[in-house]
Design a protein around this motif. Structure first.
Motif, short mmCIF file in Angstrom:
data_model
loop_
_atom_site.label_atom_id
_atom_site.label_comp_id
_atom_site.label_asym_id
_atom_site.label_seq_id
_atom_site.Cartn_x
_atom_site.Cartn_y
_atom_site.Cartn_z
N LYS A 1 0.83 -1.21 0.00
CA LYS A 1 0.00 0.00 0.00
C LYS A 1 0.86 1.26 0.00
O LYS A 1 0.62 2.19 -0.79
CB LYS A 1 -0.92 0.02 1.21
CG LYS A 1 -1.76 1.29 1.31
CD LYS A 1 -2.66 1.31 2.55
CE LYS A 1 -3.43 2.62 2.62
NZ LYS A 1 -4.30 2.69 3.81
N PHE B 1 -4.04 -0.41 -6.97
CA PHE B 1 -4.31 0.07 -5.60
C PHE B 1 -5.78 -0.13 -5.24
O PHE B 1 -6.11 -0.73 -4.20
CB PHE B 1 -3.93 1.55 -5.52
CG PHE B 1 -4.06 2.17 -4.16
CD1 PHE B 1 -2.98 2.20 -3.29
CD2 PHE B 1 -5.26 2.75 -3.76
CE1 PHE B 1 -3.10 2.79 -2.04
CE2 PHE B 1 -5.38 3.33 -2.51
CZ PHE B 1 -4.30 3.35 -1.65
N TYR C 1 -7.65 -0.99 -1.26
CA TYR C 1 -7.04 0.03 -0.42
C TYR C 1 -7.86 1.31 -0.45
O TYR C 1 -8.53 1.62 -1.45
CB TYR C 1 -5.63 0.35 -0.91
CG TYR C 1 -4.62 -0.75 -0.76
CD1 TYR C 1 -4.47 -1.44 0.43
CD2 TYR C 1 -3.79 -1.08 -1.82
CE1 TYR C 1 -3.52 -2.44 0.56
CE2 TYR C 1 -2.84 -2.07 -1.70
CZ TYR C 1 -2.70 -2.75 -0.50
OH TYR C 1 -1.76 -3.73 -0.39
N ILE D 1 -5.98 -4.23 5.72
CA ILE D 1 -5.47 -3.43 4.62
C ILE D 1 -6.05 -3.85 3.28
O ILE D 1 -5.77 -3.23 2.28
CB ILE D 1 -3.93 -3.51 4.56
CG1 ILE D 1 -3.47 -4.96 4.35
CG2 ILE D 1 -3.30 -2.93 5.81
CD1 ILE D 1 -1.98 -5.11 4.11
#
Length: 319
Positions: free
Chosen positions: A110, A281, A286, A302
């Motif tokens: 991340k 992403f 995320y 996460i």
């Protein structure tokens, strides 16, 4: 630092005070300082006239041209003081290299993807100003001090060079007898740089790719060859992209294949590579919340493990 300047020295027509040493950059030592007129904390970069090569005048000129761009520091003053070249500039926080070391020499996926978005934006802005950096590495990026530690700055422009002249003509590709770059980190140099070829925009992006992979994996395949230039060149040239990006999401392989395919004068498609990393992403679930690894936060999930790809990557990066 020589005895010509010392702790407590006042310079710049009585405006700046030299404080303690903070560290050393590629082209000089960096000190804490203070603007005595505004009481603002600043950074002071100092270069002795005894150096074989001096870069601060050039760095100041480049930095002034880049001022105003997001993630580029402001510079206040340049001058000579007691046999030193001196720059007074915006005080920043820790470098990405320091943060990386504090985090066990690795960042989470991340954090690397959050960084990729900002770093690609910085490189694009620099290139749009007709300069290439030529020394892309974690030491040459730092976080700000008054923006939640989430804004990443590009720094250290001593090796920066115009790739377009005032008439818009691109520099020519040629081979040098020597590498020609002082204090560069061989770990992140492009293959063309190791072959002593003139650098262009593609080389900055290739170096950035190595930097992102290094931050994600904690190492690169040629780390053990760093002290042998000949072996380093052989290992780097002989390492396939699949081996380089082993364990990384396929977007990193695609990025490296793309930047290595660019012609010397070709304009990179920055938007495409940024969108590729952004898609990864968000596909992994995320949140774009600027919660980097160095920012204290409550332990939380996460990923939103709703996709097979997300589950596979989670197995790799949460071991």
């Amino acid at each position: 630092m020589s005895s010509y300047m010392s702790f407590g020295t006042i310079f710049g027509n009585g405006k700046y005070l030299l404080g303690r040493k903070l560290g050393s950059g590629s082209h000089g030592d960096v000190y804490y300082g203070k603007d005595l007129h505004s009481e603002e904390e600043i950074a002071i970069k100092v270069e002795s006239w005894d150096c074989e090569e001096m870069f601060l005048s050039h760095e100041f000129q480049v930095a002034k041209m880049l001022e105003g761009g997001t993630g580029f520091p402001t510079v206040r003053w340049f001058g000579q003081e007691k046999r030193h070249n001196v720059i007074a500039m915006q005080l920043l926080g820790s470098s990405l290299n320091s943060l990386l070391q504090q985090n066990g020499n690795k960042f989470s996926l991340k954090t690397v993807l959050l960084l990729a978005d900002q770093l690609l934006e910085r490189v694009e802005y620099l290139h749009n100003k007709r300069f290439i950096h030529r020394s892309i590495k974690p030491e040459n990026f730092a976080i700000g001090r008054h923006d939640g530690n989430t804004l990443v700055y590009m720094i250290d422009f001593g090796n920066a060079k115009r790739y377009l002249n005032k008439s818009g003509e691109h520099i020519k590709c040629k081979v040098y007898e020597e590498l020609g770059l002082a204090n560069c980190d061989s770990r992140h140099q492009s293959i063309s740089a190791l072959q002593r070829m003139e650098r262009s925009r593609r080389d900055d992006l290739e170096s950035l790719g190595y930097m992102l992979i290094y931050m994600l994996r904690g190492c690169l395949p040629w780390d053990n060859a760093m002290n042998d230039p000949v072996l380093l060149k052989q290992v780097k040239m002989g390492t396939s992209i699949n081996t380089l990006c082993k364990g990384c999401p396929e977007e990193f392989s695609k990025y490296m294949a793309y930047v290595r395919s660019l012609n010397f004068e070709e304009t990179p498609d920055y938007a495409v590579v940024r969108e590729m990393f952004k898609d990864l992403f968000f596909n992994l679930g995320y949140e774009y919340d600027a919660k980097f690894d160095w920012i204290p936060q409550e332990k939380q999930s996460i990923f939103t493990p709703s996709r097979r790809q997300g589950l596979e990557v989670r197995k790799i990066y949460t071991r």
